[in-house]
Write a protein that holds these residues in place. Sequence first.
Motif, short mmCIF file in Angstrom:
data_model
loop_
_atom_site.label_atom_id
_atom_site.label_comp_id
_atom_site.label_asym_id
_atom_site.label_seq_id
_atom_site.Cartn_x
_atom_site.Cartn_y
_atom_site.Cartn_z
N PRO A 43 11.90 -11.68 -18.24
CA PRO A 43 11.59 -10.69 -17.12
C PRO A 43 11.04 -11.45 -15.89
O PRO A 43 10.43 -12.57 -16.19
N SER A 44 10.81 -10.70 -14.89
CA SER A 44 10.33 -11.21 -13.72
C SER A 44 8.77 -11.24 -13.72
O SER A 44 8.23 -10.28 -13.86
N SER A 45 8.29 -12.31 -13.85
CA SER A 45 6.77 -12.37 -13.78
C SER A 45 6.18 -11.96 -12.48
O SER A 45 4.89 -11.47 -12.58
N HIS A 46 6.82 -11.97 -11.37
CA HIS A 46 6.25 -11.48 -10.20
C HIS A 46 6.26 -9.93 -10.07
O HIS A 46 5.05 -9.43 -9.78
N SER A 47 7.25 -9.53 -10.65
CA SER A 47 7.35 -8.02 -10.91
C SER A 47 6.36 -7.59 -11.74
O SER A 47 5.38 -6.71 -11.68
N ALA A 48 6.02 -8.24 -13.05
CA ALA A 48 4.99 -7.95 -14.03
C ALA A 48 3.64 -7.95 -13.40
O ALA A 48 2.84 -7.03 -13.49
N ALA A 49 3.36 -9.05 -12.58
CA ALA A 49 2.05 -9.16 -12.01
C ALA A 49 1.53 -7.84 -11.24
O ALA A 49 0.62 -7.44 -11.27
N VAL A 50 2.86 -7.69 -10.20
CA VAL A 50 2.40 -6.82 -9.30
C VAL A 50 2.38 -5.23 -9.68
O VAL A 50 1.50 -4.39 -9.31
N SER A 51 3.38 -5.03 -10.79
CA SER A 51 3.17 -3.66 -11.33
C SER A 51 1.93 -3.57 -12.26
O SER A 51 1.41 -2.69 -12.40
N SER A 52 1.57 -4.86 -12.84
CA SER A 52 0.18 -4.90 -13.66
C SER A 52 -0.93 -4.38 -12.41
O SER A 52 -1.86 -3.51 -13.20
N LEU A 53 -1.03 -5.07 -11.66
CA LEU A 53 -2.06 -4.99 -10.71
C LEU A 53 -2.09 -3.47 -10.05
O LEU A 53 -3.26 -2.96 -10.26
#
Length: 168
Positions: A43-53
């Motif tokens: 999966p996209s780790s960038h998307s994971a980071a910002v959605s987690s934030l």
Amino acid sequence: MNFPLIASLVSILFAQLIKYPIAYLTNRKSAKLNLITSTGGMPSSHSAAVSSLTTALILEYGFNSPYVAISTVFAVIIMFDSMGVRRQSGEQGIVLDILARKHLAEIDYISDDISYDEVEDNPLILSYDIDDYERMIINRYLGHKPSEVIVGTLTGGFVAIFLRLVLL
């Protein structure tokens, strides 16, 4: 404790670590361990980071918080950029790679066939050989498909919720 920061960083690590098993299960031939440290892929780790934030900020401050508004706008920009500009850059990198390999094959890896005009237009042409070229290749996993962004978004949200349950 800065829960939003911890959730985001854990989401990045988790998304990066599960890239290899996902690639191995979906296409064993393309599964290489360097996926763990590369950009792009499922999966996209960038998307994971910002959605987690964003999820962590919602859990911490509530949906009406200005922090959530800032994070949501930031997340949308990051996700669209990964599917747009970065993806197109990766695709253009593949085309450039094909053209460069074809050119290198035609001139026999920088041979005497190069004219003075070509060297005058680009004096660096004589300083590169095929070994340098292999080192400079653009990563083919530069951007993301929409499905990779969606799964990254879900991954980040679930990681934030899971961490909140575990840390409370």
